[in-house]
Motif scaffolding. Sequence first.
Motif, PDB file in Angstrom:
ATOM      1  N   ASP A  15     -17.115  37.899 -26.219  1.00  0.00           N
ATOM      2  CA  ASP A  15     -18.269  37.458 -25.644  1.00  0.00           C
ATOM      3  C   ASP A  15     -18.188  36.907 -24.344  1.00  0.00           C
ATOM      4  OD1 ASP A  15     -19.500  38.535 -28.105  1.00  0.00           O
ATOM      5  OD2 ASP A  15     -19.638  36.491 -29.314  1.00  0.00           O
ATOM      6  N   GLN A  16     -17.333  36.212 -24.264  1.00  0.00           N
ATOM      7  CA  GLN A  16     -16.904  35.330 -22.986  1.00  0.00           C
ATOM      8  C   GLN A  16     -16.899  36.300 -21.692  1.00  0.00           C
ATOM      9  OE1 GLN A  16     -13.554  32.721 -23.253  1.00  0.00           O
ATOM     10  NE2 GLN A  16     -13.475  32.490 -20.730  1.00  0.00           N
ATOM     11  N   TYR A  17     -16.333  37.664 -21.886  1.00  0.00           N
ATOM     12  CA  TYR A  17     -16.335  38.605 -20.658  1.00  0.00           C
ATOM     13  C   TYR A  17     -17.405  39.676 -21.114  1.00  0.00           C
ATOM     14  CZ  TYR A  17     -11.949  36.031 -19.941  1.00  0.00           C
ATOM     15  OH  TYR A  17     -11.125  34.957 -19.574  1.00  0.00           O
ATOM     16  N   PRO A  23     -10.563  39.771 -18.005  1.00  0.00           N
ATOM     17  CA  PRO A  23     -10.260  38.469 -18.695  1.00  0.00           C
ATOM     18  C   PRO A  23      -8.836  38.234 -17.998  1.00  0.00           C
ATOM     19  CG  PRO A  23      -9.691  40.375 -19.831  1.00  0.00           C
ATOM     20  CD  PRO A  23     -10.801  41.038 -18.789  1.00  0.00           C
ATOM     21  N   THR A  24      -8.602  36.793 -17.774  1.00  0.00           N
ATOM     22  CA  THR A  24      -7.657  36.399 -17.544  1.00  0.00           C
ATOM     23  C   THR A  24      -6.274  36.869 -17.947  1.00  0.00           C
ATOM     24  OG1 THR A  24      -7.391  34.554 -18.561  1.00  0.00           O
ATOM     25  CG2 THR A  24      -8.712  34.292 -16.754  1.00  0.00           C
ATOM     26  N   GLU A  25      -5.061  36.898 -17.725  1.00  0.00           N
ATOM     27  CA  GLU A  25      -3.899  37.232 -18.211  1.00  0.00           C
ATOM     28  C   GLU A  25      -3.738  36.644 -19.426  1.00  0.00           C
ATOM     29  OE1 GLU A  25       0.980  37.667 -16.919  1.00  0.00           O
ATOM     30  OE2 GLU A  25      -0.628  37.233 -15.396  1.00  0.00           O
ATOM     31  N   GLU A  26      -3.852  35.363 -19.398  1.00  0.00           N
ATOM     32  CA  GLU A  26      -3.712  34.539 -20.675  1.00  0.00           C
ATOM     33  C   GLU A  26      -4.573  35.011 -21.875  1.00  0.00           C
ATOM     34  OE1 GLU A  26      -3.848  29.932 -22.231  1.00  0.00           O
ATOM     35  OE2 GLU A  26      -4.033  30.256 -20.050  1.00  0.00           O
ATOM     36  N   ASP A  27      -5.902  35.117 -21.434  1.00  0.00           N
ATOM     37  CA  ASP A  27      -6.865  35.630 -22.428  1.00  0.00           C
ATOM     38  C   ASP A  27      -6.751  37.013 -22.874  1.00  0.00           C
ATOM     39  OD1 ASP A  27      -7.985  33.136 -22.535  1.00  0.00           O
ATOM     40  OD2 ASP A  27      -9.868  33.643 -21.129  1.00  0.00           O
ATOM     41  N   ALA A  28      -6.381  37.827 -22.054  1.00  0.00           N
ATOM     42  CA  ALA A  28      -5.823  39.326 -22.166  1.00  0.00           C
ATOM     43  C   ALA A  28      -4.725  39.244 -23.362  1.00  0.00           C
ATOM     44  CB  ALA A  28      -5.498  40.076 -21.105  1.00  0.00           C
ATOM     45  N   ALA A  29      -3.877  38.428 -23.005  1.00  0.00           N
ATOM     46  CA  ALA A  29      -2.588  38.475 -24.026  1.00  0.00           C
ATOM     47  C   ALA A  29      -2.902  37.832 -25.503  1.00  0.00           C
ATOM     48  CB  ALA A  29      -1.555  37.309 -23.354  1.00  0.00           C
ATOM     49  N   ARG A  30      -4.021  36.876 -25.387  1.00  0.00           N
ATOM     50  CA  ARG A  30      -4.518  36.031 -26.672  1.00  0.00           C
ATOM     51  C   ARG A  30      -5.365  37.249 -27.398  1.00  0.00           C
ATOM     52  NH1 ARG A  30      -3.666  33.383 -30.895  1.00  0.00           N
ATOM     53  NH2 ARG A  30      -5.535  32.455 -31.834  1.00  0.00           N
TER      54      ARG A  30
END
Length: 417
Positions: A15-17, A23-30
Amino acid sequence: MTLEELLNDLQALVDQYSDGTEPTEEDAARMAELTDQINERTAQTAQAAQARNAAVANARAAIDAGRAQRVDSVPLARSANVTGASGAVYDVTDYDAAERRAWVKGLAERSGIQLVGGTALTDAERAAQRHAIEQRAEFTMTTANTESLVPVAVQKEIISLIDNTAVFFGDISRTNMSGQVEFPRHKSITAGDAAKTKEGEAPTDVEQNDFDNVPLVGEEIKKTVEMSRKMATQSLSGFEQYIITEVSARLSVACNAFAHEKLGDAKYGMAAANKIQTAAAKSLTKADMVKMLSLLRTYGNAAAKGIIIYANNSTIWNQIAMIEDTTGRSYFVNEATDDPIVQGRIFGKVVKQDDSIADGVIKAGFPDLFKGNIFDGPDVTPYVQPRTQKRCFDGYVLFDGVLAVPEAFAQLTIKSA
């Protein structure tokens, strides 16, 4: 984290994106990590469900083949596992049904009835029967050495069928206490009945009740069902239903007649003053009926069913239904109900057809105040009658009862001359 929490976290990141931004690299990994965990959890759940379904299918196959073993000693905390068994054990045997089948087969075998499918017990049926005997032997002295007990479910079914056809017996209050029972009889209020008092003042007199205790020791009620040699081949379910239906039919007549006998007994039943006759011979009037109803008392004892009038079919339609007012209209109201025993009402009281009562006799009262007790049974004992080769089944009930308030019932007899 639970599967629901993992899904919620992943949905929050999606929902955030939702506006299309990357998405940021960190969020994509999560997001990738959460997706892997969700897939792994889903696979584990599916695998567990498949394993359980397979175990249940194996257990049901064992039941059908008669190989299922009863497990009574497994600790509750690990009830799905049995020490010494390979894998999980799920015993889904219906042991109540197995006990019923074992009883029916034993009854057939002892009376020489050839059941379709035979009378040999499966392991599950044998275990269920043994367990029932062991359990009930701890509580019931009379059945401690009995080889074949009538299952509780069958007893209840027989009693239910008796109640549907035994009119008065089906209305009375009953208990199932073993051993001698004493019921207190409330005969009268000799002094101090409820009275008007001034505000704040105590009653003028303390209530004094006249009681006596009546012991019930139980009377044996027996009726025999007969089956010819020609009828001696039956299916298990058909034979069971035949026994239950026929034993119930025989016992219902006997139990109802015995309950009426106790109702008329000088010690256990209604007061002598409550047995009256009509004013004129071969004639029943409104005054006669009203006089009978006026004699009834409860002395404050609970009687939820209220007053019920009992008479046989001939008396209802030739006498009660013929009581008319001055305009020629009958006081009796014919009401169609779901209960075929109920014939109608008169003066607001239900009138029930009870063929255990003689012609020209009407009984009325509070059936809740007749206290009965079934000490033992219903039981069924099979035997073969010599020479005739009839298969006989003795239905048995050990029963007794008392009218707790002697004035709770009255009897009106129409004079014959």
